[in-house]
Scaffold this motif. Sequence first.
Motif, PDB file in Angstrom:
ATOM      1  N   LEU A  54       0.864  -1.177   0.000  1.00 60.93           N
ATOM      2  CA  LEU A  54       0.000   0.000   0.000  1.00 60.93           C
ATOM      3  C   LEU A  54       0.899   1.224   0.000  1.00 60.93           C
ATOM      4  O   LEU A  54       1.639   1.473   0.968  1.00 60.93           O
ATOM      5  CB  LEU A  54      -0.912   0.009   1.235  1.00 60.93           C
ATOM      6  CG  LEU A  54      -1.863  -1.190   1.374  1.00 60.93           C
ATOM      7  CD1 LEU A  54      -2.711  -1.047   2.638  1.00 60.93           C
ATOM      8  CD2 LEU A  54      -2.756  -1.357   0.163  1.00 60.93           C
ATOM      9  N   ASN A  55       0.878   1.978  -1.100  1.00 63.86           N
ATOM     10  CA  ASN A  55       1.669   3.201  -1.158  1.00 63.86           C
ATOM     11  C   ASN A  55       0.865   4.313  -0.506  1.00 63.86           C
ATOM     12  O   ASN A  55      -0.211   4.686  -0.981  1.00 63.86           O
ATOM     13  CB  ASN A  55       2.020   3.556  -2.600  1.00 63.86           C
ATOM     14  CG  ASN A  55       3.004   4.703  -2.666  1.00 63.86           C
ATOM     15  OD1 ASN A  55       2.709   5.816  -2.239  1.00 63.86           O
ATOM     16  ND2 ASN A  55       4.189   4.434  -3.183  1.00 63.86           N
ATOM     17  N   THR A  56       1.387   4.846   0.571  1.00 58.14           N
ATOM     18  CA  THR A  56       0.651   5.830   1.365  1.00 58.14           C
ATOM     19  C   THR A  56       0.659   7.212   0.734  1.00 58.14           C
ATOM     20  O   THR A  56      -0.050   8.101   1.187  1.00 58.14           O
ATOM     21  CB  THR A  56       1.245   5.919   2.777  1.00 58.14           C
ATOM     22  OG1 THR A  56       2.633   6.283   2.691  1.00 58.14           O
ATOM     23  CG2 THR A  56       1.113   4.586   3.505  1.00 58.14           C
ATOM     24  N   GLY A  57       1.458   7.414  -0.323  1.00 59.95           N
ATOM     25  CA  GLY A  57       1.570   8.710  -0.987  1.00 59.95           C
ATOM     26  C   GLY A  57       3.022   9.097  -1.128  1.00 59.95           C
ATOM     27  O   GLY A  57       3.892   8.617  -0.392  1.00 59.95           O
ATOM     28  N   THR A  58       3.332   9.983  -2.073  1.00 62.83           N
ATOM     29  CA  THR A  58       4.722  10.351  -2.336  1.00 62.83           C
ATOM     30  C   THR A  58       5.240  11.476  -1.452  1.00 62.83           C
ATOM     31  O   THR A  58       6.431  11.799  -1.523  1.00 62.83           O
ATOM     32  CB  THR A  58       4.907  10.753  -3.817  1.00 62.83           C
ATOM     33  OG1 THR A  58       3.796  11.523  -4.258  1.00 62.83           O
ATOM     34  CG2 THR A  58       5.045   9.537  -4.705  1.00 62.83           C
ATOM     35  N   ASN A  75       5.981  16.794  -3.432  1.00 66.08           N
ATOM     36  CA  ASN A  75       5.474  15.968  -4.533  1.00 66.08           C
ATOM     37  C   ASN A  75       4.307  15.103  -4.055  1.00 66.08           C
ATOM     38  O   ASN A  75       4.500  14.125  -3.335  1.00 66.08           O
ATOM     39  CB  ASN A  75       6.589  15.074  -5.094  1.00 66.08           C
ATOM     40  CG  ASN A  75       6.089  14.223  -6.258  1.00 66.08           C
ATOM     41  OD1 ASN A  75       5.028  14.473  -6.823  1.00 66.08           O
ATOM     42  ND2 ASN A  75       6.851  13.202  -6.605  1.00 66.08           N
ATOM     43  N   ASP A  76       3.109  15.449  -4.504  1.00 68.26           N
ATOM     44  CA  ASP A  76       1.936  14.638  -4.179  1.00 68.26           C
ATOM     45  C   ASP A  76       1.361  13.997  -5.443  1.00 68.26           C
ATOM     46  O   ASP A  76       0.148  13.849  -5.588  1.00 68.26           O
ATOM     47  CB  ASP A  76       0.874  15.454  -3.443  1.00 68.26           C
ATOM     48  CG  ASP A  76       0.345  16.620  -4.271  1.00 68.26           C
ATOM     49  OD1 ASP A  76       0.948  16.937  -5.324  1.00 68.26           O
ATOM     50  OD2 ASP A  76      -0.676  17.222  -3.872  1.00 68.26           O
ATOM     51  N   ALA A  77       2.259  13.589  -6.355  1.00 69.46           N
ATOM     52  CA  ALA A  77       1.811  12.892  -7.567  1.00 69.46           C
ATOM     53  C   ALA A  77       1.017  11.647  -7.207  1.00 69.46           C
ATOM     54  O   ALA A  77       0.056  11.289  -7.893  1.00 69.46           O
ATOM     55  CB  ALA A  77       3.005  12.530  -8.441  1.00 69.46           C
ATOM     56  N   LEU A  78       1.421  10.973  -6.146  1.00 70.24           N
ATOM     57  CA  LEU A  78       0.606   9.929  -5.534  1.00 70.24           C
ATOM     58  C   LEU A  78       0.052  10.519  -4.246  1.00 70.24           C
ATOM     59  O   LEU A  78       0.802  10.839  -3.322  1.00 70.24           O
ATOM     60  CB  LEU A  78       1.431   8.668  -5.238  1.00 70.24           C
ATOM     61  CG  LEU A  78       2.111   7.992  -6.430  1.00 70.24           C
ATOM     62  CD1 LEU A  78       2.841   6.742  -5.971  1.00 70.24           C
ATOM     63  CD2 LEU A  78       1.113   7.667  -7.531  1.00 70.24           C
ATOM     64  N   VAL A 273      -1.773   2.247  -5.548  1.00 66.22           N
ATOM     65  CA  VAL A 273      -1.398   3.660  -5.613  1.00 66.22           C
ATOM     66  C   VAL A 273      -2.650   4.477  -5.934  1.00 66.22           C
ATOM     67  O   VAL A 273      -3.565   3.994  -6.598  1.00 66.22           O
ATOM     68  CB  VAL A 273      -0.321   3.920  -6.679  1.00 66.22           C
ATOM     69  CG1 VAL A 273       0.943   3.132  -6.388  1.00 66.22           C
ATOM     70  CG2 VAL A 273      -0.829   3.593  -8.085  1.00 66.22           C
ATOM     71  N   HIS A 274      -2.661   5.715  -5.444  1.00 63.92           N
ATOM     72  CA  HIS A 274      -3.745   6.634  -5.812  1.00 63.92           C
ATOM     73  C   HIS A 274      -3.106   7.850  -6.468  1.00 63.92           C
ATOM     74  O   HIS A 274      -2.512   8.691  -5.800  1.00 63.92           O
ATOM     75  CB  HIS A 274      -4.561   7.048  -4.592  1.00 63.92           C
ATOM     76  CG  HIS A 274      -5.876   7.665  -4.975  1.00 63.92           C
ATOM     77  ND1 HIS A 274      -6.896   7.862  -4.070  1.00 63.92           N
ATOM     78  CD2 HIS A 274      -6.363   8.129  -6.171  1.00 63.92           C
ATOM     79  CE1 HIS A 274      -7.938   8.407  -4.678  1.00 63.92           C
ATOM     80  NE2 HIS A 274      -7.621   8.593  -5.951  1.00 63.92           N
ATOM     81  N   ARG A 275      -3.225   7.919  -7.782  1.00 64.19           N
ATOM     82  CA  ARG A 275      -2.598   9.003  -8.525  1.00 64.19           C
ATOM     83  C   ARG A 275      -3.441  10.270  -8.427  1.00 64.19           C
ATOM     84  O   ARG A 275      -4.668  10.235  -8.490  1.00 64.19           O
ATOM     85  CB  ARG A 275      -2.415   8.593  -9.985  1.00 64.19           C
ATOM     86  CG  ARG A 275      -1.553   7.339 -10.128  1.00 64.19           C
ATOM     87  CD  ARG A 275      -0.829   7.279 -11.443  1.00 64.19           C
ATOM     88  NE  ARG A 275      -1.717   7.371 -12.603  1.00 64.19           N
ATOM     89  CZ  ARG A 275      -1.271   7.486 -13.856  1.00 64.19           C
ATOM     90  NH1 ARG A 275       0.020   7.556 -14.103  1.00 64.19           N
ATOM     91  NH2 ARG A 275      -2.130   7.531 -14.866  1.00 64.19           N
ATOM     92  N   LYS A 276      -2.753  11.381  -8.315  1.00 64.41           N
ATOM     93  CA  LYS A 276      -3.413  12.678  -8.191  1.00 64.41           C
ATOM     94  C   LYS A 276      -4.306  12.927  -9.403  1.00 64.41           C
ATOM     95  O   LYS A 276      -3.916  12.699 -10.551  1.00 64.41           O
ATOM     96  CB  LYS A 276      -2.353  13.783  -8.092  1.00 64.41           C
ATOM     97  CG  LYS A 276      -2.912  15.160  -7.776  1.00 64.41           C
ATOM     98  CD  LYS A 276      -1.777  16.153  -7.569  1.00 64.41           C
ATOM     99  CE  LYS A 276      -2.301  17.522  -7.174  1.00 64.41           C
ATOM    100  NZ  LYS A 276      -1.170  18.476  -6.932  1.00 64.41           N
ATOM    101  N   GLY A 277      -5.542  13.371  -9.135  1.00 60.45           N
ATOM    102  CA  GLY A 277      -6.481  13.670 -10.196  1.00 60.45           C
ATOM    103  C   GLY A 277      -7.361  12.508 -10.597  1.00 60.45           C
ATOM    104  O   GLY A 277      -8.287  12.690 -11.395  1.00 60.45           O
TER     105      GLY A 277
END
Length: 328
Positions: A54-58, A75-78, A273-277
């Motif tokens: 689980l990627n918690t975010g970048t 960087n909040d791309a994720l 992953v949750h990608r921005k947008g």
Amino acid sequence: MSKQARMRNAPAGPSPFAVAGDLLPAEKFSDPQWTAKGEPRASVPLTKLDTLWLNTGTLCNLACATCYIESSPTNDALIYLAASDATRFLDEAEAMGTREIGFTGGEPFMNPDFPAMLEDSLARGFEVLILTNAMRPMRRHEALLLKLREAYGDKLTLRVSLDHHSRTVHEGERGANSWAPAMAGLEWLSAYGFSIAVAGRLLPLEGEQDARIAYARLFEAEGIAIDAYDPARLVLFPEMDEDKDIAEITTACWDILGKSPSDIMCATSRMVVHRKGEDAPQVAACTLIPHHPEFLLGETLAEASCDVALNHPHCARFCVLGGASCSA
């Protein structure tokens, strides 16, 4: 000067771990089925989902010189993964017999929902591996960690990023004033009996055995309970640079190298992953390539249970030729 280089405490110069070599020719890794030489590209089937990442975010408290996922304080791309989204993936992983949940980022302890996701994973009976730099974000959660250590023991492992056994090289990669807090966090984890590991890196021309000897001396001097000669407790990762030339992996390479597709990380793991947008999280093929649409496999683990074409330099340099895996 880049935005990352201007950040407070960011490294001032190039990474001490920079990969030397020629630039990658544009024709390589351009076709998921065929190499630049026209040979069939190797692929890897999912044999069993042993580890769900689980990627918690970048977002991270550091801006390293060569972060493969480009994490930084800006960087909040994720974006931050929400606990409500993680729940459905944990449900699915539980039904699939997954053994381990890995948390990575960015720095996982910066995500406000991380404590809930961590407790949920342990309560379901999963083994849990957290990748952390052991600095201030982690230290803010000492009470929670002690509670979980008491309840779940060695089901919970924290792997601390200590890029080198010397302060100078570590801070050359991670920035000034990053060594002492990381060492203090590692020492705290050791003192309270957590299951711990360290992730390090090798300098160019630095041998693995020499590095393990140097880490062993460091751990002994600082009273850190890690066996530097255990590859599961001191993980020394090969370097990655997707812009530098590397051989493509063909179907014939398995016999040539004496390896099997089942040896490769994407045979047993996936990452959310949750990608921005984007409205919902997706499942990526592995931890190393979360920004490439080609390696986003679907919105469920079932959809992502497909073969993965080794169509990226990291597949070759880190996984096949480097023999590395992010899992425990």
